[in-house]
Each structure stands twice: as structure tokens, then as C-alpha cells.
Design a protein around this motif. Structure first.
Motif, mmCIF file in Angstrom:
data_model
loop_
_atom_site.group_PDB
_atom_site.id
_atom_site.type_symbol
_atom_site.label_atom_id
_atom_site.label_comp_id
_atom_site.label_asym_id
_atom_site.label_seq_id
_atom_site.Cartn_x
_atom_site.Cartn_y
_atom_site.Cartn_z
ATOM 1 N N ASP A 135 0.828 -1.195 0.000
ATOM 2 C CA ASP A 135 0.000 0.000 0.000
ATOM 3 C C ASP A 135 0.873 1.261 0.000
ATOM 4 O OD1 ASP A 135 -1.885 1.872 0.195
ATOM 5 O OD2 ASP A 135 -2.787 1.127 2.063
ATOM 6 N N LEU A 136 0.841 1.965 -1.112
ATOM 7 C CA LEU A 136 1.673 3.172 -1.256
ATOM 8 C C LEU A 136 1.196 4.269 -0.314
ATOM 9 C CD1 LEU A 136 4.008 3.391 -3.303
ATOM 10 C CD2 LEU A 136 2.537 4.889 -4.635
ATOM 11 N N LEU A 137 -0.136 4.365 -0.165
ATOM 12 C CA LEU A 137 -0.695 5.417 0.686
ATOM 13 C C LEU A 137 -0.261 5.252 2.146
ATOM 14 C CD1 LEU A 137 -4.306 6.125 -0.612
ATOM 15 C CD2 LEU A 137 -2.405 7.727 -0.325
ATOM 16 N N ALA A 138 -0.193 3.988 2.572
ATOM 17 C CA ALA A 138 0.233 3.722 3.946
ATOM 18 C C ALA A 138 1.672 4.182 4.152
ATOM 19 C CB ALA A 138 0.106 2.232 4.244
ATOM 20 N N SER A 139 2.489 3.999 3.128
ATOM 21 C CA SER A 139 3.891 4.422 3.231
ATOM 22 C C SER A 139 4.006 5.933 3.388
ATOM 23 C CB SER A 139 4.664 4.005 1.991
ATOM 24 O OG SER A 139 4.663 2.622 1.890
ATOM 25 N N VAL A 140 3.131 6.620 2.710
ATOM 26 C CA VAL A 140 3.180 8.075 2.789
ATOM 27 C C VAL A 140 2.912 8.540 4.225
ATOM 28 C CG1 VAL A 140 2.110 10.203 1.914
ATOM 29 C CG2 VAL A 140 2.541 8.318 0.373
ATOM 30 N N GLN A 141 2.211 7.723 4.976
ATOM 31 C CA GLN A 141 1.920 8.075 6.366
ATOM 32 C C GLN A 141 3.147 7.945 7.274
ATOM 33 O OE1 GLN A 141 -1.102 9.298 7.146
ATOM 34 N NE2 GLN A 141 -1.556 9.052 4.960
ATOM 35 N N LYS A 142 4.151 7.208 6.827
ATOM 36 C CA LYS A 142 5.336 7.026 7.672
ATOM 37 C C LYS A 142 5.992 8.367 7.941
ATOM 38 C CE LYS A 142 6.340 2.368 6.087
ATOM 39 N NZ LYS A 142 7.210 1.558 5.236
ATOM 40 N N PRO A 143 6.479 8.578 9.183
ATOM 41 C CA PRO A 143 7.053 9.888 9.551
ATOM 42 C C PRO A 143 8.166 10.325 8.590
ATOM 43 C CG PRO A 143 6.928 8.435 11.453
ATOM 44 C CD PRO A 143 6.507 7.618 10.289
ATOM 45 N N LEU A 144 9.064 9.389 8.238
ATOM 46 C CA LEU A 144 10.186 9.743 7.361
ATOM 47 C C LEU A 144 9.679 10.312 6.037
ATOM 48 C CD1 LEU A 144 13.521 8.514 6.802
ATOM 49 C CD2 LEU A 144 12.045 7.750 4.916
ATOM 50 N N VAL A 145 8.687 9.626 5.475
ATOM 51 C CA VAL A 145 8.168 10.046 4.173
ATOM 52 C C VAL A 145 7.401 11.356 4.311
ATOM 53 C CG1 VAL A 145 6.637 9.421 2.269
ATOM 54 C CG2 VAL A 145 8.032 7.663 3.367
ATOM 55 N N ARG A 146 6.560 11.407 5.345
ATOM 56 C CA ARG A 146 5.719 12.577 5.511
ATOM 57 C C ARG A 146 6.557 13.837 5.776
ATOM 58 N NH1 ARG A 146 1.896 11.326 9.899
ATOM 59 N NH2 ARG A 146 3.483 12.438 11.081
ATOM 60 N N ASP A 147 7.534 13.710 6.660
ATOM 61 C CA ASP A 147 8.403 14.859 6.983
ATOM 62 C C ASP A 147 9.149 15.350 5.744
ATOM 63 O OD1 ASP A 147 7.534 14.693 9.505
ATOM 64 O OD2 ASP A 147 9.406 13.877 10.364
ATOM 65 N N ALA A 148 9.679 14.380 4.975
ATOM 66 C CA ALA A 148 10.459 14.753 3.788
ATOM 67 C C ALA A 148 9.566 15.446 2.766
ATOM 68 C CB ALA A 148 11.101 13.522 3.173
ATOM 69 N N LEU A 149 8.364 14.903 2.629
ATOM 70 C CA LEU A 149 7.423 15.480 1.667
ATOM 71 C C LEU A 149 7.085 16.916 2.046
ATOM 72 C CD1 LEU A 149 5.821 14.578 -0.801
ATOM 73 C CD2 LEU A 149 3.941 13.925 0.707
ATOM 74 N N ARG A 150 6.767 17.092 3.334
ATOM 75 C CA ARG A 150 6.388 18.430 3.804
ATOM 76 C C ARG A 150 7.561 19.399 3.648
ATOM 77 N NH1 ARG A 150 5.082 18.029 9.592
ATOM 78 N NH2 ARG A 150 3.308 16.775 8.945
ATOM 79 N N LEU A 151 8.749 18.940 4.050
ATOM 80 C CA LEU A 151 9.926 19.818 3.982
ATOM 81 C C LEU A 151 10.253 20.180 2.524
ATOM 82 C CD1 LEU A 151 12.128 21.091 5.825
ATOM 83 C CD2 LEU A 151 13.596 19.178 5.144
ATOM 84 N N SER A 152 10.175 19.199 1.645
ATOM 85 C CA SER A 152 10.489 19.451 0.242
ATOM 86 C C SER A 152 9.525 20.472 -0.357
ATOM 87 C CB SER A 152 10.413 18.149 -0.570
ATOM 88 O OG SER A 152 11.706 17.621 -0.735
ATOM 89 N N LEU A 153 8.243 20.289 -0.061
ATOM 90 C CA LEU A 153 7.246 21.219 -0.590
ATOM 91 C C LEU A 153 7.499 22.629 -0.072
ATOM 92 C CD1 LEU A 153 3.746 19.470 -0.652
ATOM 93 C CD2 LEU A 153 5.030 20.506 -2.537
ATOM 94 N N ALA A 154 7.683 22.735 1.240
ATOM 95 C CA ALA A 154 7.867 24.052 1.859
ATOM 96 C C ALA A 154 9.118 24.741 1.323
ATOM 97 C CB ALA A 154 7.936 23.909 3.369
#
Lengths: 367, 269
Positions: B45-64
Motif C-alpha cells: 500500500d503506497l498510501l500507507a507508506s506516505v503516512q510514515k514519519p520519514l516520508v511525511r516529513d520529507a514530503l512536507r519539507l520538500s514542498l515548503a
């Protein structure tokens, strides 16, 4: 020197190797800056608009300086109140006709802006094109929009740089008439740049003749075209019959000895002076040589033979060689309208008498 | 048909012959991307992976960080691009070259250079410390690194866009009483918009994918400086599936960027 209602230009500028020295004055009327391309007339227009900064001199409008090198005055184009129209119309390609015409009016309330633009488009006969883009317009339509855009902010001065030169001749003539009408109605000072003599004739109240960065002559249209102040101006304004000669006494008056021919002419220059003398081709008269009594004490009449001719439709240009002349080509060009050409049977007769009316012969001091 | 002019058939044959290496190359590009997508899909499940802190933090930081980078680049780069497009001044070519340099400079070198300038022991480090500012290994450093490497892409595109706008149009606006600044926004920018938007898209893509300079100057600290490309590298050691999820997101972003670029350029097929 300063005329409160008009425009005074007296500037010098050096651009690369080109030296511009423009000087003229005009009231609330239309002045044509006339000359070949590269003679400095467009540069002068840009200087008036504030898009080119002269090195010296001054430009003033209605007594108010727009530019004065000595006093350090140089108003930006935004504050000169000069509307500009150029040959390639330079409409804003991303805006509709309406938005182009109203471009200068963004400070006005929307309703007033709309009303003013609509009125202008109507006056210029382009009300039906309001929502079009510039790339959907013909050349003549685009130039009308450009004119509307320049007039919308109610300029004090209208500057036109060969505005009709890229158009077909029928459209050109129509736009010229319209401009002449609007110019009279708006009572504006207008500066019109052109290299087209007919356009200059049609529109000019005054003319400034430009040549190699210099203004050779300014004056009313008839002054400049009928009485050029030098052989060069006569040449630029297409007089076509220009000769070098010497002033001689003639029956208590004056004449100019050209060698093959002595032309009776009025001049204040002393006997013996070297002069240039000219007459417009349409001012020379064609007479039947066998008619007695054509010789008058006022005018010069000589026998001449047609050596060539060109048909222009409404007018024929006839090239004559004078009887006593030993010139290789022709001596005189004469323009004859098509109707007299037919009626007098010019097609079938080569030998004629030419009359040079004294008042049409113009004498200029030789250099 | 023998009516065809000589030479037409051989050329068609040549086209066929050229198809083979062309197809090989297309396969070469498509195969790894396909493999990435397939493994990511097969892994769960790709969506579940996105919930992982490492992925979520990186995503948020990259966007910002990449969006902030974009704001900085557009705010400072637009006037510069306009000056480069319109003005003539001594040293202009030098400045032009200097601005383009980060395009060809290895990002790691850019990172080292930034460290040497603004790092704790950098040339300006003492001055910054005196002002109470610490840059290296902070989120600010991430943005600085991104700006450094991505700005040329925007400035270059915007400059070309502004150059393509006829100066006569601007001068016309001046004679109509419109100020230089308002003329820029009413005439120049709208006409240069495709090029400028293309620059924005490229700049953002470059900022989003930035790795080397960030690694050097900002480090790899989760939640602070660990952007998506850095997170992919870290995750490869611990959680392959998280790495795959991030990779797929970046791939999708790249694809969208390309699409936007085509649209902005108005030459999409």
C-alpha cells in the motif's frame, strides 16, 4: 521665438557617426517632416516624444519646456502629453482593440473609460472591432486603433511616424483624409513624418525638409514646395527641372541665362550672380508652335521636341529637348494631364512650343 | 510505383533503420521507470507508506522549501532578468556567465562553496555568528542551497522572455503616460508569460530534486534538512518500500512538471 500654443524644436544630437541638427517651429497645425529615410526625421520625432535624449538644445510645447539641456530639464515620455503612432502600429498584441484604445485611461472610472473609448472607436469607424485582437485586424484597421489609442488620453501633441506608409494606396488616401479632418476638429499640434511627397502635399500646413540630419528649409507648404531655398530642396521635393545659370539683364527686368535658353524670371539677385533656377513640371505650358503671338514679353517661350514620354494614367510626363540645345538627353520635363494630352493630340505631334510663366520660374542663390 | 522521384524510397528505408536504435533508447529510459513503478506497486500500500514519519516529513519539507525557494528566486531574479534583457552596462557578459555557472557546476561543489562562505568556519561565518545567525545545517541552508542551484534556470528563461518583447511596445506605453513599473506588469510580463512560467516550472523542478548542495551545506537531518531526495537515500538503507514511495512521488512530480512546462510553452503536442 516662443509661440505659446505651439511646438518649438531646436536640438542637436550625435548618434554614432550621425549628426542631427533639427530646428523648426509650429503652431496648432500640422507640420510634415519631409525627407528620405535616414535623414533624421524619425529621430527628431523620438526626441520630441522623449524616447531619445538630444545632446543639446531645447524642445518646448505651449511655452512649457519638455527638454532643455542648458537647464537640465528632460521630462519623461509619460509627462510630455504626446500621442505617438508608428508605422508598424505597435498595438499591444495581448489586448483587445477596446483595451488597446483605453490603455492610457486606466486611471479613469470604468464607465467613463468605456464611454470615451466607445466614442473614439465610433469616430474612427472601428466600433465593430472592439473585441478583436490586433492579429485579427487589417493594416488600415490596426492603424485606426493605434490612432485611437494615441488620442484617448487627449494629448497636447500628436506625433505620427510614417503611419500610413505600410498600407495600400487606397486605404492610405482614406486615412489621410480622416486624419486631416480630425486634426482640424481637435485643434492639435501635429508632427507628421513622411517621405511621400503626395502625402506631404495633402496634409501639410507647414513643412520642414530634412536632409542628412539637417533641416534645409521650413515654411508653409506652398513656400517650401513652390519656392525652395536651394537646388537640394528643389531636388528633394521633386521639382525635376533644375538648372544652373547666371542672372542677366532683360528688357529692364531680369532673366537667367542657361546656355541653350534664357529664362525670364524675377529675382533680387544682381546681374552676374550664379544661380539655380527651377520650375515644377506641371507649371510648364504646352503650346502649338504654329500659333502666332505666343511670344509674350513676360514669359519665355521656346521650341522643343518630345524625346520620350511616360504614361502614369491621369498624367503624362513628357521629356523635351530644346531646339537649340546640344544636350545628350532631355532638357525639360513637363507633366500634362490626360485630358489635354488627348485633346491637343500630343500622341501624334512631337514638336511643340514650351512656355515658362514668369511667376512659376523660381530663382535660388547658387552655392 | 515508379513515379516517385529518385531518393524517396531509400530515405524511408533509412527512417526504418533509425527506428531500431531509437526504440532501444526509449526502452532504456522506460525500463527502469517501469521497474520502479512495478516494484512500488508490488510492495504493498503506497498510501500507507506516505503516512510514515520519514516520508511525511520529507514530503512536507520538500514542498515548503522548494516553494519558498521559488518565491525568493522570482522576487529577486525577475528584476535581474529584466535588467539583463534590457540594459547595457560594462561587465554584463561577465555577470551573465556568473549567473549561468551553477547550471554546469557540480552541486556538491556548490555545497562546499556555500559552506566555505556561510559555514561556521566560513569566510562570513564569524560575521554571521556575531549577528547571532547560524545558517549551516538548518532549514534555511536547504533553501539557500536550492536557490543557488535553481535560480539560473528561472533567470535565464525570464531573460529570454523579456528580450522577446519588442521595446517599442514598452515605449508606446510610456508615451501613453504609463509608468515603467506599471508597463512591466501590463505589457512586458503578460507578453513574456510563457517563457517566465516555463522558467518557474524548471526552477521548481530543479529545487525539488536538489541533493548534492543540500547534503553538503545543510546535511541530512530528518524533519529539518532531509528533503525527499535525501530521504530516498536514507530510506534505501532501512526501509526500501518508503524509498520506493518517495521515488514514485518524485517521478510523478517530474511528470507533472514536464506537462506544465509544455503547457506554459504553448507548444505541447
Amino acid at each position: 521665438m516662443s509661440e505659446p500654443a505651439g511646438l518649438t524644436v531646436d536640438i542637436a544630437a550625435r548618434l554614432g557617426g550621425f549628426q542631427l541638427r533639427a530646428r523648426f517651429q509650429v503652431g496648432r497645425e500640422l507640420i510634415v517632416l519631409f525627407g528620405h529615410s535616414g535623414s533624421g526625421k524619425s529621430l527628431t520625432l523620438r526626441a520630441i516624444a522623449g524616447l531619445l535624449r538630444p545632446d543639446a538644445g531645447c524642445i518646448s510645447l505651449g511655452g512649457q519646456p519638455l527638454f532643455d539641456a542648458a537647464r537640465g530639464i528632460d521630462l519623461p515620455p509619460q509627462r510630455r502629453g504626446a500621442g505617438l503612432v508608428v508605422q508598424q502600429h505597435a498595438l499591444f498584441p495581448h489586448l483587445s482593440v477596446r483595451d488597446n484604445a483605453g490603455f492610457a485611461l486606466s486611471g479613469l472610472p470604468a464607465a467613463e473609460r468605456r464611454a470615451r473609448v466607445s466614442r473614439l472607436l465610433e469616430v474612427l469607424g472601428i466600433a465593430g472591432l472592439a473585441e478583436r485582437r490586433p492579429d485579427q485586424l487589417s493594416g488600415g484597421q490596426a492603424q485606426r486603433v493605434a490612432l485611437a489609442r494615441a488620442l484617448a488620453p487627449r494629448p497636447r501633441l500628436l506625433l505620427l511616424d510614417e503611419p500610413f506608409s505600410a498600407l495600400d494606396s487606397a486605404i492610405r488616401v482614406g486615412l489621410r483624409r480622416e486624419l486631416a479632418r480630425m486634426q482640424r476638429e481637435l485643434d492639435l499640434t501635429t508632427v507628421f513624418v513622411t517621405h511621400d511627397l503626395r502625402e506631404a502635399y495633402h496634409l501639410a500646413d507647414r513643412v520642414a525638409v530634412f536632409d542628412r540630419g539637417q533641416v534645409l528649409q521650413t515654411g508653409t507648404r506652398d513656400e517650401v514646395f513652390d519656392r525652395p531655398n536651394s537646388a537640394r530642396v528643389a531636388e528633394l521635393t521633386e521639382v525635376r527641372n533644375i538648372w544652373r545659370g547666371q542672372v542677366v539683364a532683360d528688357r529692364g527686368g531680369t532673366a537667367v541665362d542657361l546656355g541653350a535658353l534664357t529664362l525670364r524670371a524675377t529675382t533680387a539677385l544682381p546681374v552676374g550672380a550664379v544661380v539655380d533656377v527651377c520650375i515644377r513640371p506641371e507649371r510648364v505650358l504646352l503650346l502649338r508652335p504654329d500659333r502666332p503671338g505666343t511670344e509674350t514679353p513676360r514669359d519665355t517661350v521656346v521650341l522643343a521636341r518630345i524625346v520620350d514620354e511616360i504614361a502614369h494614367g491621369a498624367v503624362y510626363t513628357l521629356f523635351f529637348r530644346i531646339e537649340r540645345s546640344n544636350a545628350a538627353g532631355h532638357d525639360v520635363e513637363v507633366d500634362v494631364p490626360a485630358h489635354p494630352y488627348e485633346v491637343m493630340g500630343v500622341r501624334h505631334r512631337r514638336d511643340w512650343a514650351l512656355a515658362f510663366p514668369r511667376e512659376a520660374v523660381h530663382v535660388m542663390a547658387g552655392e | 510505383m515508379n513515379g516517385l522521384p529518385a531518393g524517396v524510397r531509400p530515405r524511408l528505408d533509412l527512417m526504418h533503420a533509425l527506428l531500431l536504435p531509437g526504440a532501444l533508447f526509449a526502452l532504456f529510459v522506460a525500463a527502469p521507470l517501469g521497474a520502479l513503478l512495478w516494484r512500488a506497486a508490488a510492495g504493498g500500500d503506497l498510501l500507507a507508506s506516505v503516512q510514515k514519519p520519514l516520508v511525511r516529513d520529507a514530503l512536507r519539507l520538500s514542498l515548503a522549501t522548494s516553494l519558498l525557494t521559488l518565491v525568493v528566486v522570482v522576487a529577486l531574479g525577475t528584476p535581474l532578468a529584466y535588467v539583463l534583457a534590457r540594459a547595457r552596462f560594462p561587465g554584463k557578459r561577465l555577470l551573465d556567465t556568473l549567473i549561468d555557472l551553477p547550471i554546469v557546476l557540480p552541486p556538491v561543489v556548490a555545497g562546499v562553496a556555500l559552506l566555505m562562505a556561510f559555514g561556521r568556519r566560513g569566510v562570513f561565518g564569524g560575521l554571521l555568528r556575531g549577528l547571532g545567525i547560524e545558517l549551516a545545517f538548518t532549514t534555511t541552508a536547504v533553501i539557500i542551497a536550492q536557490v543557488f542551484v535553481s535560480a539560473p534556470f528561472y533567470i535565464r528563461a525570464a531573460k529570454v522572455g523579456f528580450q522577446s518583447v519588442d521595446v517599442t511596445l514598452e515605449q508606446m506605453a510610456y508615451t501613453l503616460g504609463v509608468s515603467r513599473v506599471r508597463t512591466f506588469f501590463r505589457v512586458t510580463l503578460p507578453l513574456a508569460r510563457p517563457a517566465v512560467l516555463g522558467g518557474v516550472v524548471l526552477c521548481w523542478a530543479r529545487a525539488l530534486s536538489e541533493f548534492g548542495a543540500t547534503m553538503m551545506f545543510a546535511g541530512n537531518f530528518s524533519g529539518v534538512t532531509q528533503t525527499m531526495p535525501l530521504a530516498v537515500m536514507s530510506a534505501m538503507e532501512s526501509d526500501l518500500f518508503a524509498a520506493l514511495a518517495l521515488a514514485v512521488i518524485l517521478l510523478a512530480a517530474s511528470f507533472v512538471v514536464l506537462l506544465l512546462f509544455r503547457i506554459a510553452g504553448g507548444r505541447g503536442e
